[in-house]
Design an enzyme around this catalytic site. Structure first.
Site, PDB file in Angstrom:
ATOM      1  N   ASP A   1      30.463 -36.776  43.284  1.00  0.00           N
ATOM      2  CA  ASP A   1      30.238 -36.606  44.719  1.00  0.00           C
ATOM      3  C   ASP A   1      31.493 -37.059  45.464  1.00  0.00           C
ATOM      4  OD1 ASP A   1      28.747 -35.890  46.964  1.00  0.00           O
ATOM      5  OD2 ASP A   1      27.891 -37.884  47.196  1.00  0.00           O
TER       6      ASP A   1
ATOM      7  N   ASN B   1      33.294 -41.006  50.413  1.00  0.00           N
ATOM      8  CA  ASN B   1      33.290 -41.904  49.251  1.00  0.00           C
ATOM      9  C   ASN B   1      34.697 -42.298  48.811  1.00  0.00           C
ATOM     10  OD1 ASN B   1      30.499 -42.038  49.018  1.00  0.00           O
ATOM     11  ND2 ASN B   1      30.381 -40.216  47.731  1.00  0.00           N
TER      12      ASN B   1
ATOM     13  N   ASP C   1      30.727 -45.491  45.462  1.00  0.00           N
ATOM     14  CA  ASP C   1      29.449 -44.780  45.347  1.00  0.00           C
ATOM     15  C   ASP C   1      29.425 -43.758  44.207  1.00  0.00           C
ATOM     16  OD1 ASP C   1      26.918 -43.873  45.647  1.00  0.00           O
ATOM     17  OD2 ASP C   1      27.184 -43.024  47.651  1.00  0.00           O
TER      18      ASP C   1
END
Length: 327
Positions: free
Chosen positions: A198, A203, A215
């Site tokens: 992701d 992030n 994360d």
């Protein structure tokens, strides 16, 4: 069965869970921007800032969460800048039916993709990260593109009560061929490695000492391009420059297979479908209704029909390419 609502996660409960680890907050709890889990920042008696993350039940198993933690530990040991959970003495903690983890709280600003030096820096970090990712596979976490889950996403969206009846037929007419094209891709022919999964601007933190990745909740097994394509934006020429900058940094540490470039648009389409299905699945959570009220509006579904049509057309466009020096 009623959807899980985190209704028992009161401030007193959270403080009790934290104190059970031997860490004693001296500040209030600041809720951070998270919908899948519940995440709070606080200051402890040692004067340091921490983050506590309560995992949504029934999403990941203990083994899958531990794999996330162990992956970040391996990256940290390789001196790759990531944020790892604290071991208290274990990283995955339990309290009265809830699972949670504690992290150091770090500051920073978002990475700026238009700054090519930052983009090249990210490429270097991802090259190093992927070399660790190749060392061994995840044993418990599902693959990034799960075709069975894709079929589930399609069914959930086609039966979603929020999809206006007036748009149901046209939505199905574009969703089904996009899903079919995704199912026809030979994903197994592309090397599958452990990924951040992701890797978007939210992030990536730019700090005085450089870039830090945070994360890893969505870390999966998949093709390397997954951690790169979300940094590409703008016109094709801009994306070409961004891609070459990323790969220039990346290939200082890992070899990139240009054949994966043809996966960019399919992965973009997959993410669009996955995101819609995620909202539909979580809609009964009051936090989602408050924060994503537009999901229930006809205009949103009209926009998604257009977005899927664009993605279906993009499948047949020539993919971005690399200069010969990168091949």
């Amino acid at each position: 069965m009623a959807a899980f609502s985190f209704q028992d996660l009161t401030p007193d409960f959270i403080l009790d869970a934290i104190e059970a680890t031997g860490l004693y907050p001296t500040s209030g709890l600041l809720a951070l921007n998270s919908y899948e889990n519940r995440v709070y920042q606080f200051v402890a008696e040692d004067g340091k800032r921490y983050v506590v993350k309560f995992y949504r039940p029934n999403r990941w198993s203990d083994e899958q969460i531990q794999e996330e933690h162990d992956f970040t530990f391996a990256l940290y040991d390789a001196e790759i800048p990531v944020v790892c959970p604290l071991k208290m003495p274990t990283s995955l903690l339990h309290y009265k039916g809830y699972r949670f983890a504690l992290f150091p709280s770090i500051g920073g600003r978002a990475l700026e993709p238009e700054q090519l030096d930052q983009l090249e820096n990210l490429g270097r970090h991802l090259g190093r990260l992927h070399m660790i990712g190749k060392a061994q596979p995840f044993k418990h976490r599902p693959p990034l593109v799960d075709l069975k889950m894709l079929a589930t996403h399609q069914e959930r969206l086609l039966t979603c009560p929020l999809l206006p009846d007036s748009l149901r037929e046209s939505f199905a007419a574009i969703l089904k061929p996009v899903v079919q094209r995704l199912q026809n891709i030979a994903w197994h022919e592309h090397e599958q490695i452990r990924l951040h999964g992701d890797c978007h601007i939210g992030n990536l933190l730019w700090r005085p000492d450089g870039l830090t990745l945070v994360d890893f909740d969505d870390c999966r097994q998949g093709p390397a391009i997954q951690d790169l394509w979300m940094m590409l934006s703008g016109e094709r020429m801009e994306q070409q420059i961004q891609l070459e900058t990323l790969i220039e940094g990346y290939e200082e540490f890992a070899e990139f297979n240009p054949a994966q470039l043809r996966l960019i648009e399919p992965l973009r389409a997959f993410r669009i479908i996955q995101y819609m299905a995620w909202l539909a699945e979580r809609w009964s959570d009051p936090a989602f209704k408050r924060s994503f009220s537009w999901f229930a509006e006809p205009r949103y579904w009209e926009q998604q029909i257009l977005a899927l049509k664009e993605q279906l057309a993009a499948f047949d466009d020539d993919p971005l390419s690399l200069q010969p020096s990168f091949n």
